[in-house]
Design an enzyme around this catalytic site. Structure first.
Site, PDB file in Angstrom:
ATOM      1  N   LYS A 142     -42.533   4.390  79.178  1.00 42.15           N
ATOM      2  CA  LYS A 142     -43.636   5.192  78.651  1.00 42.15           C
ATOM      3  C   LYS A 142     -43.149   6.168  77.583  1.00 42.15           C
ATOM      4  O   LYS A 142     -43.854   6.453  76.616  1.00 42.15           O
ATOM      5  CB  LYS A 142     -44.334   5.958  79.793  1.00 42.15           C
ATOM      6  CG  LYS A 142     -45.107   5.069  80.745  1.00 42.15           C
ATOM      7  CD  LYS A 142     -46.199   4.298  80.015  1.00 42.15           C
ATOM      8  CE  LYS A 142     -47.095   3.521  80.965  1.00 42.15           C
ATOM      9  NZ  LYS A 142     -46.431   2.475  81.729  1.00 42.15           N
ATOM     10  N   GLU A 179     -46.217  -6.454  73.961  1.00 42.42           N
ATOM     11  CA  GLU A 179     -46.282  -5.055  73.527  1.00 42.42           C
ATOM     12  C   GLU A 179     -44.878  -4.505  73.306  1.00 42.42           C
ATOM     13  O   GLU A 179     -44.630  -3.769  72.339  1.00 42.42           O
ATOM     14  CB  GLU A 179     -47.028  -4.229  74.576  1.00 42.42           C
ATOM     15  CG  GLU A 179     -47.332  -2.808  74.172  1.00 42.42           C
ATOM     16  CD  GLU A 179     -48.095  -2.071  75.255  1.00 42.42           C
ATOM     17  OE1 GLU A 179     -47.509  -1.188  75.906  1.00 42.42           O
ATOM     18  OE2 GLU A 179     -49.293  -2.392  75.449  1.00 42.42           O
ATOM     19  N   ASP A 313     -54.897  -4.729  92.543  1.00 40.86           N
ATOM     20  CA  ASP A 313     -55.930  -3.703  92.605  1.00 40.86           C
ATOM     21  C   ASP A 313     -57.335  -4.301  92.624  1.00 40.86           C
ATOM     22  O   ASP A 313     -58.143  -4.018  93.514  1.00 40.86           O
ATOM     23  CB  ASP A 313     -55.772  -2.758  91.413  1.00 40.86           C
ATOM     24  CG  ASP A 313     -56.407  -1.399  91.654  1.00 40.86           C
ATOM     25  OD1 ASP A 313     -56.840  -1.135  92.785  1.00 40.86           O
ATOM     26  OD2 ASP A 313     -56.444  -0.600  90.708  1.00 40.86           O
TER      27      ASP A 313
END
Length: 549
Positions: A142, A179, A313
């Protein structure tokens, strides 16, 4: 615990217990009891249930567009400014960024990115706060992503040098791998480097742009792909096509977001809340049918249609809804979904979000335990391993790592539900039972201790109350919680319910972690789940309080 808002319930003349209470300070700052009537809990729940049900379309999908945010909008503006034309889109983006940063909800990172994109006076350094205290297995990645974003938006003039190995994607999920390739190419170009093998990165990245839709519906990744390939003449046409595709998703407010929607996940969360609150069975049939159509070949579900990457999830909430509402009707989908979750379990006993072998997470593990405990042939070995993982990974204060939420309550309520479900099935060893009960006790004690004086809960201890965190807390403590705690929370929610029956709340979902993503339907959905667990049966009749018996 709250100092104001504790419930004082008396027995009315008709012999029924009053079931709700609101309290407010009088002119002297002392608490004054205000009886809210015997049916106020039912009325609050009914209005909220009706509000949420009204958002479900005829096909059973709850369409909840992601609200525009500064991150993708700032990137889009800088990219457009490198191209000719698109003046109307650029003008709308400038207006959005100028307005978005004046809101109280704007973060320091928002203002830093907008300053860079709008070429305003630099406020370099403010963005550091976004990762302050962010202790997570993704923290290094991050930091690298944030550095890249700051550079691309113009908030920083230079990009820190990193070795090629820093961009290794490993076995990351479907959009994160390209990415990382994009960040690598941007880094190479920023430093005018000539790294060996760089040319081999171009074509795989270009492949992600050649599909008929934005790759995995992820606008942030799409923007990074465009920035990475733009310097290479052979990909100019592809970049132009990708930019036009992006512009079709520009919001009415002029901004962009992470994705147009996250509808499969949001529909499953809302559907589960509606099922727990006793919504119309025909409505739930439509929602389950639509969700059933979204099941992937591997047995799992992705966050929205058009995405190939499934996740724990979304699968957890879909399966909970189907099991609760129509287990026989969706037996095959349930079997395939449970098999998917069993395959996703890691050797350490926990569950990851996207891929087997990725780090386990508390919220995912709690959800998976809750689902697998529902199964007709629950796997005692898997459940025991998952329960032990949660007990080992509980933090000293009783909380868990927050995962995809800014609110501690999200992982807490899932862990509580998961461990409670496993205990209810009586499948654990005596040692595992002791550990699970101690973990539950510490978790619920923390929730009770962190209730604010206004009756609500915030994202963390001593933070201002918000409806969604209050919903999480109520879902965790359930109807066995202390009457004063539950009814103080009810008073908080009564005072924050909107005229249309819904709730607005500060966003707590984060993506990429820890950057907030606003999905307006989640607040009413999680508040409804909390009410359904804390005040079960609040339909036509009122729940009788133990304080009045």
């Amino acid at each position: 615990m709250p100092s104001c808002g504790a419930v004082s319930l008396g027995m009315p003349a008709d012999g029924h217990a009053a079931c709700a209470f609101n309290a407010h300070p009088d002119d002297r700052g002392e608490c004054v009891s205000v009886a809210a009537g015997p049916h106020v809990t039912s009325e609050l729940t009914h209005r909220l249930r009706r509000h949420l049900a009204a958002q479900v379309g005829a096909e059973g999908r709850l369409h909840c567009p992601c609200r525009s945010r500064v991150l993708e909008s700032a990137l889009a503006l800088r990219l457009l400014e490198t191209e000719r034309g698109h003046e109307q889109s650029r003008s709308r983006l400038r207006a959005f960024l100028a307005t978005a940063t004046t809101h109280n909800s704007a973060t320091p990172l928002d203002r830093t990115l907008a300053d860079g994109a709008l070429r305003r006076a630099s406020r370099t350094g403010r963005e550091v706060e976004v990762l302050s205290g962010f202790e997570h297995h993704t923290a290094v990645r991050k930091r690298m992503l944030l550095d890249t974003l700051l550079y691309l938006t113009g908030a920083r003039d230079r990009l820190p040098r990193r070795e090629a190995v820093a961009f290794a994607a490993g076995d990351l999920h479907s959009w994160k791998q390209p990415e990382m390739v994009a960040c690598h190419l941007i880094h190479v170009h920023a430093h005018s480097a000539a790294e060996e093998g760089t040319s081999l990165l171009l074509e795989p990245l270009a492949a992600a742009l050649r599909g008929g839709i934005i790759h995995e519906r992820n606008h942030l990744s799409h923007l990074l792909y465009l920035f990475a390939l733009r310097p290479y003449p052979q990909y100019r046409d592809l970049v132009g096509t990708g930019l036009e595709r992006l512009l079709t998703t520009q919001g009415a407010d002029g901004g962009f977001s992470l994705s147009r929607d996250i509808d499969t996940w949001v529909t499953s969360v809302a559907g589960l809340a509606l099922a727990e609150a006793g919504a119309d069975p025909l409505l739930l049939d439509r929602m389950c049918d639509w969700l059933g159509d979204q099941q992937a070949d591997d047995g799992g579900w992705a966050f929205t249609p058009g995405v190939t990457q499934t996740d724990t999830d979304t699968t957890y909430t879909v399966l909970k809804l189907m099991h609760r509402h129509a287990s026989h009707r969706h037996a095959d989908a349930l079997d395939r979904g449970r098999a998917y979750l069993l395959r996703m379990q890691n050797p350490d006993g926990g569950w990851p979000v996207y891929r087997h072998g990725n780090p386990s997470e508390a919220a995912m593990t709690g959800g998976a335990l809750s689902v697998l405990s529902d199964g007709p042939h629950s796997n005692a070995v898997s459940l025991t391993a998952g329960a032990f993982w949660l007990t080992r990974n509980q933090q000293r204060d009783g909380t868990f790592e927050r995962g995809w939420s800014l609110s501690e309550g999200n992982a807490l309520f899932r862990a509580v539900h998961g461990l409670s479900a496993v205990l209810d099935r009586h499948l654990l060893t005596a040692e595992a039972v002791r550990h699970a009960r101690r973990t539950l006790s510490r978790a619920t004690t923390y929730i009770h201790d962190t209730q604010n004086p206004d009756g609500g809960w915030g994202h963390q201890r001593d933070r201002s109350s918000d409806p969604i965190s209050t919903g999480y807390a109520l879902a965790a403590i359930g109807h066995r919680g202390p009457v004063a705690t539950l009814h103080a929370a009810l008073g908080y929610l009564m005072s924050h319910q909107q005229s249309d029956g819904g709730f607005a709340s500060a966003p707590d979902t984060v993506s990429p972690r820890p950057i907030p993503l606003d999905l307006p339907a989640l607040a009413p959905a999680y508040v409804l789940r909390g009410l359904a667990h804390a005040f079960p049966g609040t339909g036509p009749t009122c729940v009788q309080s133990t304080a009045s018996r």
